[in-house]
Design a protein around this motif. Structure first.
Motif, PDB file in Angstrom:
ATOM      1  N   ARG A 170       0.827  -1.219   0.000  1.00 26.65           N
ATOM      2  CA  ARG A 170       0.000   0.000   0.000  1.00 26.65           C
ATOM      3  C   ARG A 170       0.851   1.254   0.000  1.00 26.65           C
ATOM      4  O   ARG A 170       0.565   2.210  -0.723  1.00 26.65           O
ATOM      5  CB  ARG A 170      -0.920   0.021   1.224  1.00 26.65           C
ATOM      6  N   TYR A 171       1.899   1.260   0.822  1.00 30.19           N
ATOM      7  CA  TYR A 171       2.695   2.472   0.970  1.00 30.19           C
ATOM      8  C   TYR A 171       3.555   2.774  -0.250  1.00 30.19           C
ATOM      9  O   TYR A 171       4.116   3.865  -0.367  1.00 30.19           O
ATOM     10  CB  TYR A 171       3.588   2.377   2.206  1.00 30.19           C
ATOM     11  N   GLY A 172       3.647   1.822  -1.159  1.00 29.76           N
ATOM     12  CA  GLY A 172       4.381   2.054  -2.394  1.00 29.76           C
ATOM     13  C   GLY A 172       3.505   2.546  -3.529  1.00 29.76           C
ATOM     14  O   GLY A 172       3.963   2.654  -4.669  1.00 29.76           O
ATOM     15  N   HIS A 207      -2.832  -1.989  -8.937  1.00 32.17           N
ATOM     16  CA  HIS A 207      -2.341  -0.623  -8.922  1.00 32.17           C
ATOM     17  C   HIS A 207      -0.810  -0.654  -8.858  1.00 32.17           C
ATOM     18  O   HIS A 207      -0.235  -1.457  -8.133  1.00 32.17           O
ATOM     19  CB  HIS A 207      -2.897   0.141  -7.728  1.00 32.17           C
ATOM     20  N   PRO A 208      -0.137   0.213  -9.595  1.00 35.63           N
ATOM     21  CA  PRO A 208       1.333   0.192  -9.607  1.00 35.63           C
ATOM     22  C   PRO A 208       1.915   0.385  -8.202  1.00 35.63           C
ATOM     23  O   PRO A 208       1.441   1.221  -7.435  1.00 35.63           O
ATOM     24  CB  PRO A 208       1.687   1.379 -10.515  1.00 35.63           C
ATOM     25  N   THR A 209       2.926  -0.405  -7.885  1.00 33.93           N
ATOM     26  CA  THR A 209       3.556  -0.340  -6.570  1.00 33.93           C
ATOM     27  C   THR A 209       5.064  -0.260  -6.710  1.00 33.93           C
ATOM     28  O   THR A 209       5.673  -1.025  -7.453  1.00 33.93           O
ATOM     29  CB  THR A 209       3.195  -1.580  -5.727  1.00 33.93           C
ATOM     30  N   ASP A 210       5.655   0.684  -5.980  1.00 38.62           N
ATOM     31  CA  ASP A 210       7.111   0.790  -5.872  1.00 38.62           C
ATOM     32  C   ASP A 210       7.489   0.127  -4.555  1.00 38.62           C
ATOM     33  O   ASP A 210       7.352   0.730  -3.482  1.00 38.62           O
ATOM     34  CB  ASP A 210       7.514   2.272  -5.887  1.00 38.62           C
ATOM     35  N   LEU A 211       7.950  -1.126  -4.614  1.00 39.85           N
ATOM     36  CA  LEU A 211       8.212  -1.876  -3.394  1.00 39.85           C
ATOM     37  C   LEU A 211       9.361  -1.294  -2.573  1.00 39.85           C
ATOM     38  O   LEU A 211       9.359  -1.385  -1.344  1.00 39.85           O
ATOM     39  CB  LEU A 211       8.492  -3.343  -3.715  1.00 39.85           C
ATOM     40  N   ALA A 212      10.330  -0.694  -3.232  1.00 37.62           N
ATOM     41  CA  ALA A 212      11.429  -0.076  -2.486  1.00 37.62           C
ATOM     42  C   ALA A 212      10.897   1.091  -1.660  1.00 37.62           C
ATOM     43  O   ALA A 212      11.233   1.246  -0.474  1.00 37.62           O
ATOM     44  CB  ALA A 212      12.520   0.386  -3.444  1.00 37.62           C
ATOM     45  N   LEU A 213      10.057   1.914  -2.280  1.00 36.76           N
ATOM     46  CA  LEU A 213       9.440   3.033  -1.568  1.00 36.76           C
ATOM     47  C   LEU A 213       8.519   2.508  -0.478  1.00 36.76           C
ATOM     48  O   LEU A 213       8.536   3.015   0.658  1.00 36.76           O
ATOM     49  CB  LEU A 213       8.662   3.901  -2.554  1.00 36.76           C
ATOM     50  N   GLY A 214       7.702   1.506  -0.803  1.00 39.38           N
ATOM     51  CA  GLY A 214       6.784   0.952   0.180  1.00 39.38           C
ATOM     52  C   GLY A 214       7.497   0.373   1.379  1.00 39.38           C
ATOM     53  O   GLY A 214       7.052   0.523   2.525  1.00 39.38           O
ATOM     54  N   THR A 215       8.624  -0.288   1.142  1.00 37.10           N
ATOM     55  CA  THR A 215       9.400  -0.863   2.241  1.00 37.10           C
ATOM     56  C   THR A 215      10.002   0.230   3.111  1.00 37.10           C
ATOM     57  O   THR A 215       9.993   0.143   4.348  1.00 37.10           O
ATOM     58  CB  THR A 215      10.503  -1.775   1.688  1.00 37.10           C
ATOM     59  N   ARG A 216      10.534   1.269   2.479  1.00 35.67           N
ATOM     60  CA  ARG A 216      11.115   2.382   3.242  1.00 35.67           C
ATOM     61  C   ARG A 216      10.052   3.041   4.131  1.00 35.67           C
ATOM     62  O   ARG A 216      10.291   3.341   5.307  1.00 35.67           O
ATOM     63  CB  ARG A 216      11.724   3.395   2.279  1.00 35.67           C
ATOM     64  N   ARG A 217       8.869   3.246   3.564  1.00 39.38           N
ATOM     65  CA  ARG A 217       7.787   3.853   4.340  1.00 39.38           C
ATOM     66  C   ARG A 217       7.266   2.900   5.413  1.00 39.38           C
ATOM     67  O   ARG A 217       6.892   3.339   6.509  1.00 39.38           O
ATOM     68  CB  ARG A 217       6.648   4.266   3.401  1.00 39.38           C
TER      69      ARG A 217
END
Length: 249
Positions: free
Chosen positions: A39-41, A56-66
């Protein structure tokens, strides 16, 4: 995520529960919602329409950081915290389960239009390089939902040996909750901080700073970091999407 809305939710939760003498309880994910690493990505980090946000497009690196920042924030708040199985390993939502494997009744009831909640219910990976990652000690046993091959990097074993892993972050934060006097009791108050950030103090001398902007921000003066959700920048700067617990010098 928006800092002012997050602060509003925290205030409302603490205030409303205080009227009945109950401590707050915090949770980031559960078995009915998309895992928050996923979700956070996304552009929309909330759960607006449960079970209908697949694809929905997900940026897993961003999601993991958040997700790391959110975990440290949650564990710094007064009250209790629930950790849904797999959060401590940094697991993401499995969105490409084959249709033949789906078991959530929602899949059938929706006429095969809503895939349901199986993506957050995939069995945990424990060890090894191939599925089922030690989930069962019975050689021929197969988990009820298939695990992604790349979960070999997310196993409890892999998290255990990586000093920067999600598991080690949770352990560090939980250790502080048990041992630091500032995290005991219900004392909590906000401190002034730049727009797009959160800063609060627990007890005497323990601060939590959260940067929800896309730029580094200066850390409060006369403080020393205890633990952070990600690497800090030299010269006293807190990176974007990062939380840090600080001791007031």
């Amino acid at each position: 995520m928006e800092a002012d809305k997050l602060r509003e939710v925290i205030d409302r939760t603490i205030t409303d529960l205080a009227t009945v003498g109950a401590p707050a309880t915090w949770v980031l994910s559960n078995h009915d919602e998309t895992r928050h690493v996923t979700r956070y990505g996304r552009a929309d980090t909330g759960v607006t329409t449960p079970m209908r946000d697949q694809g929905h497009p997900t940026d897993l690196a961003l999601g993991t950081r958040r997700a790391r920042a959110a975990a440290l924030l949650m564990l710094a708040l007064p009250g209790g915290a629930y950790i849904y199985q797999g959060e401590e390993l940094g697991l993401y939502e499995v969105e490409d389960l084959p249709e033949s494997a789906l078991q959530d009744p929602t899949w059938e009831r929706s006429g095969h239009t809503i895939r349901g909640r199986d993506g957050c219910r995939v069995p945990l990976p424990w060890a090894g390089d191939t599925p089922p990652f030690g989930f069962s000690t019975f050689g021929s046993a197969t988990p009820w939902l298939p695990q992604p091959d790349d979960w070999k990097s997310y196993t409890a074993e892999a998290n255990q040996t990586d000093r920067t892993s999600m598991l080690q972050l949770y352990r560090s934060a939980l250790r502080l909750r048990r041992t630091h006097p500032g995290l005991r009791g219900e004392e909590f108050h906000w401190l002034d901080s730049p727009a797009g950030t959160l800063l609060f103090e627990r007890g005497t001398g323990l601060l939590c700073a959260v940067n929800l902007t896309d730029q580094p921000i200066p850390l409060p003066d006369t403080t020393s970091p205890l633990t952070a959700s990600g690497p800090l920048i030299k010269d006293g700067l807190l990176p974007a999407d990062t939380t840090v617990l600080l001791h007031r010098d």
